[in-house]
Design an enzyme around this catalytic site. Structure first.
Site: not given
Length: 279
Positions: A126, A146
């Protein structure tokens, strides 16, 4: 360039100035694969907020100590919070203005360069996709795992990776949790600028790239970066209008560096830039 006092921070982050106008920030939890702890996150915010407001610093390079750039969130710390009944994750994410590592949602007017080796996973990726330029070593791996852990890449990566590579390719990464290599990240997914042999050369190339940027007018660079950020969320005409009338562009046209750049061109010499005024 005068002496700069780098803000106090823990040993979970290293910070230095390897070249004029360039801040180098290294994540420093190598035994934990630079997983982001609450302490490291606070350090990153303190350092990057200082970087934003310091006129002498024009570019930041991010990297990691040890085998990986960043393994993502500290899942051990997070698990203890969850098992202890702490379910306030949504509120923390919503209140976290700058996102994971104080980078993944940061809309800086100053360039951010990521020098990645080993791997950037979850929150680590990210941060990478919200960087302006990415140099990766040949051994670098990237992924959003994730969903394989029951969590979400919620700190800003979903809109950013979709803007970069399109809905279908973004879905391939986000919905499967697959891991890709540096060359595929560059050639197929498009979020890596260059692939270099190893971690040492990744940082060296990132600093060299930062030096290419600092050879230019900081006023003009920061105004251009502001337009790049605006273009992520506004239409073409709205981006142009807001960019033209922004304070960061007003500083360009009312500052000394535009005069110096034009004068240096007329005199056939290299311009000598000065630090931009604070906005």
């Amino acid at each position: 360039m005068g002496e700069l006092n780098i803000p106090t921070h823990s040993n979970e982050v290293k910070a230095s100035i390897p070249s004029p106008h360039i801040l180098l920030v290294s994540l420093n939890r190598p035994k934990a694969l630079n997983a982001m702890s609450s302490t490291m996150s606070a350090d990153m915010k303190r350092l990057l907020d200082w970087f934003e407001g310091e006129p002498e610093l024009w570019v930041v390079v991010l990297t990691g100590e040890g085998r990986l750039f960043c393994a993502g969130a500290d899942l051990i710390e997070w698990n203890k919070q969850q098992q202890g009944g702490d379910t306030s994750d949504q509120g923390r994410v919503a209140a976290n203005r700058y996102g994971f590592g104080s980078v993944s949602r940061r809309e800086s007017t100053k360039p951010i360069i990521a020098a990645v080796h080993g791997g950037a996973y979850g929150g680590g990726l990210e941060m990478v996709v919200n960087s302006d330029l990415v140099i990766a070593s040949e051994d670098a791996k990237f992924g959003f795992p994730e969903v394989t852990r029951g969590v979400i890449a919620i700190q800003g990566a979903i809109p950013r990776i979709t803007q970069i590579c399109g809905h279908q390719k973004a879905s391939e990464l986000l919905l499967t949790g697959k891991i890709i290599g540096a060359v595929e990240a560059r050639d197929r997914f498009g979020f890596v600028n260059a692939v270099v042999p190893n971690s040492t050369t990744a940082v060296a190339e990132a600093i060299k790239l930062a030096q290419q940027i600092t050879a230019n007018s900081p006023d003009a660079v920061q105004s251009t970066k502001h337009a790049l950020v605006l273009s992520q969320r506004l239409s073409h005409s709205e981006t142009v209008s807001q960019h033209v009338w922004s304070h960061v562009t007003e500083r360009v046209y009312n500052g000394q560096n535009i005069k110096e750049g034009l004068k240096a061109f007329a005199e056939k010499r290299r311009p000598i830039w000065t630090n931009p005024s604070k906005l």
